[in-house]
Scaffold this motif. Sequence first.
Motif, mmCIF file in Angstrom:
data_model
loop_
_atom_site.group_PDB
_atom_site.id
_atom_site.type_symbol
_atom_site.label_atom_id
_atom_site.label_comp_id
_atom_site.label_asym_id
_atom_site.label_seq_id
_atom_site.Cartn_x
_atom_site.Cartn_y
_atom_site.Cartn_z
ATOM 1 N N ALA A 197 0.835 -1.205 0.000
ATOM 2 C CA ALA A 197 0.000 0.000 0.000
ATOM 3 C C ALA A 197 0.867 1.251 0.000
ATOM 4 N N VAL A 198 1.902 1.269 0.826
ATOM 5 C CA VAL A 198 2.806 2.420 0.904
ATOM 6 C C VAL A 198 3.527 2.608 -0.435
ATOM 7 N N ALA A 199 4.021 1.500 -1.010
ATOM 8 C CA ALA A 199 4.754 1.580 -2.282
ATOM 9 C C ALA A 199 3.854 2.098 -3.400
ATOM 10 N N ALA A 200 2.595 1.651 -3.429
ATOM 11 C CA ALA A 200 1.665 2.082 -4.480
ATOM 12 C C ALA A 200 1.346 3.573 -4.341
ATOM 13 N N LEU A 201 1.086 4.032 -3.123
ATOM 14 C CA LEU A 201 0.814 5.456 -2.907
ATOM 15 C C LEU A 201 2.028 6.300 -3.306
ATOM 16 N N ALA A 202 3.208 5.876 -2.888
ATOM 17 C CA ALA A 202 4.427 6.627 -3.203
ATOM 18 C C ALA A 202 4.630 6.729 -4.713
ATOM 19 N N ALA A 203 4.227 5.688 -5.440
ATOM 20 C CA ALA A 203 4.413 5.658 -6.901
ATOM 21 C C ALA A 203 3.397 6.513 -7.643
ATOM 22 N N GLY A 204 2.297 6.884 -6.967
ATOM 23 C CA GLY A 204 1.305 7.721 -7.636
ATOM 24 C C GLY A 204 -0.085 7.123 -7.722
ATOM 25 N N ALA A 205 -0.329 5.967 -7.090
ATOM 26 C CA ALA A 205 -1.685 5.402 -7.065
ATOM 27 C C ALA A 205 -2.551 6.213 -6.098
ATOM 28 N N ASP A 206 -3.860 6.265 -6.353
ATOM 29 C CA ASP A 206 -4.770 7.066 -5.530
ATOM 30 C C ASP A 206 -5.684 6.221 -4.660
ATOM 31 N N LEU A 207 -6.176 5.131 -5.218
ATOM 32 C CA LEU A 207 -7.168 4.306 -4.520
ATOM 33 C C LEU A 207 -6.649 2.877 -4.524
ATOM 34 N N LEU A 208 -6.453 2.313 -3.343
ATOM 35 C CA LEU A 208 -5.804 1.015 -3.223
ATOM 36 C C LEU A 208 -6.849 -0.069 -3.002
ATOM 37 N N CYS A 209 -6.909 -0.994 -3.944
ATOM 38 C CA CYS A 209 -7.812 -2.137 -3.790
ATOM 39 C C CYS A 209 -7.085 -3.162 -2.918
ATOM 40 N N VAL A 210 -7.582 -3.357 -1.712
ATOM 41 C CA VAL A 210 -6.875 -4.227 -0.766
ATOM 42 C C VAL A 210 -6.959 -5.682 -1.215
ATOM 43 N N GLY A 211 -8.152 -6.111 -1.658
ATOM 44 C CA GLY A 211 -8.326 -7.497 -2.109
ATOM 45 C C GLY A 211 -9.724 -7.979 -1.802
ATOM 46 N N ALA A 212 -9.911 -9.289 -1.877
ATOM 47 C CA ALA A 212 -11.241 -9.876 -1.682
ATOM 48 C C ALA A 212 -11.444 -10.375 -0.261
ATOM 49 N N LYS A 213 -10.371 -10.868 0.360
ATOM 50 C CA LYS A 213 -10.504 -11.440 1.712
ATOM 51 C C LYS A 213 -10.003 -10.408 2.715
ATOM 52 N N VAL A 214 -10.918 -9.564 3.168
ATOM 53 C CA VAL A 214 -10.546 -8.429 4.002
ATOM 54 C C VAL A 214 -11.383 -8.440 5.274
ATOM 55 N N ASP A 215 -10.749 -8.143 6.403
ATOM 56 C CA ASP A 215 -11.494 -7.930 7.648
ATOM 57 C C ASP A 215 -11.009 -6.628 8.272
ATOM 58 N N ALA A 216 -11.632 -6.248 9.392
ATOM 59 C CA ALA A 216 -11.292 -4.976 10.030
ATOM 60 C C ALA A 216 -9.809 -4.936 10.384
ATOM 61 N N ALA A 217 -9.269 -6.055 10.850
ATOM 62 C CA ALA A 217 -7.868 -6.094 11.285
ATOM 63 C C ALA A 217 -6.920 -5.787 10.120
ATOM 64 N N LEU A 218 -7.234 -6.325 8.924
ATOM 65 C CA LEU A 218 -6.367 -6.064 7.770
ATOM 66 C C LEU A 218 -6.421 -4.581 7.383
ATOM 67 N N VAL A 219 -7.624 -4.002 7.392
ATOM 68 C CA VAL A 219 -7.748 -2.574 7.073
ATOM 69 C C VAL A 219 -6.932 -1.745 8.069
ATOM 70 N N GLU A 220 -7.059 -2.060 9.368
ATOM 71 C CA GLU A 220 -6.311 -1.303 10.393
ATOM 72 C C GLU A 220 -4.802 -1.487 10.208
ATOM 73 N N HIS A 221 -4.393 -2.681 9.806
ATOM 74 C CA HIS A 221 -2.970 -2.950 9.560
ATOM 75 C C HIS A 221 -2.450 -2.060 8.424
ATOM 76 N N VAL A 222 -3.228 -1.976 7.328
ATOM 77 C CA VAL A 222 -2.812 -1.155 6.186
ATOM 78 C C VAL A 222 -2.788 0.325 6.578
ATOM 79 N N VAL A 223 -3.826 0.756 7.309
ATOM 80 C CA VAL A 223 -3.882 2.151 7.759
ATOM 81 C C VAL A 223 -2.660 2.474 8.629
#
Length: 483
Positions: free
Chosen positions: A274-300
């Motif tokens: 997520a950090v690498a994609a934002l740094a490269a110029g991506a705006d909206l990061l598709c995390v994936g299909a198997k996501v829970d609250a813990a994964l979102v908090e981890h990425v944040v």
Amino acid sequence: MGMDPGLRRLALGTLLAAYPGPTPPDWALDLVGAGLAGYTLFGTNVETPAQVAAATAALRAVRADVLVAIDEEGGDVTRLAHATGSPFPGNAALGAVGDVALTRRVYAAIGAELAALGITVDLAPTVDVNSVDENPVIGTRSFGADPLLVAAHTAAAIDGLQDTGVAACAKHFPGHGATVADSHLELPTVDVPLAVLRERDLPPFAAAVTAGTQAIMTAHIRVPVLTGERPATFSRAVLVDLLRRELGFTGTVITDALEMKGASVAAGGVGPAAVAALAAGADLLCVGAKVDAALVEHVVAEIVAALGDGRLARDRVEEAAGRTAELAAWTRTTDGPAPDHGDLGYAAARRAVLVEGIVAGLDRPLVVQVHATATMAEGRVPWGLGPHLTEAEEFRVVAGETDPAALRALAGDRPVVLVGRHLHRLPGGAELVEELAAVHPVTVVEMGWPGRWRPAGVRAFVATYGASHANGRAAAEVLGLIR
């Protein structure tokens, strides 16, 4: 010391998450309230139109501008019709028909259906040029092998979709059409000079930008001349220099799913990806299909930590969140049922069917469906002639485990119709077809990308350019198996 709430909200504004099941759980609604950009819906989130509409309404009740995205390409990649197969042919069939007005109508019908369900972003069209016959992940998702044909249909698809208020997302930049690996499983490489990309892969993306596409999706592919060892999703040379500066794109750059091996392995996990994609110029990061609250908090937490230690500039993340908010502001939803598109998709699929040889006189044949594995993008969607047959018996086999003599015995005096997807790629597939055809009347129905392979000895070779419900019905009609 807790996380700065302003930074948490900023990071959430760049994420497209997912949740399990037909109803958004409480944590999913809470994240929307906390600033999450939105969700992608997958087949596991789709049961009935009314249920999908209720789910998107629940999300919008928390925050009106929440993004709801879906991979609804028509054809082989469908989420709305994952239980039956799509009522629309996919891009390869539309490209084979070659009527851009038809492509526009089909995408407008898909858009109207999405808008009525409260879905605001379609992660389509696929605008990759399928320049390699044996491409395992694009194939029938592509309008074709000619960059100018693909460009023309790309513009038509985006026009049709965006007329309905649903944002289009052209994918997979800078072009996934020349790969022979699947980026869900590994990192494919397209090792060509920039001149080849400009001539072969970029024209459809240029057409998408000119047509005003609201979003473009990155590809987890390596193009060494631009990206070095890393995927395009993490490359400023691709996302800023090529897409923004050279092609003039001003919309939202969405990543392909960061959980895909092509991205996550390259970065060392979804958070660093997520950090690498934002740094490269991506705006909206598709995390994936198997996501829970813990994964979102981890990425944040990873994004906020990167803002703290200087790996990410705050103005870059603010720019990303701003572009994502602009995307949400552009979209609009409609109330009420989708307009009935009648038989539009079925008529389109029928126009795409290619027949080589003689298909007359197939009275009550034995229809044999040859098992094929599905890609991650397609998922397990029913396909073939089975659902459409009124006048024939269907039998399912695995190519490498089937004896042609046994099939011939089963058929008796009936002709055989062999139905497959990329039959010649299956272990034993080509041999099964040709050994049977040498001693028995055989018609082949190819529902994958029809490359150069043509089986020897068959009465007819029929290509549908896809395996959607509409493509299956079209083949059954052409063979005279639907009365």
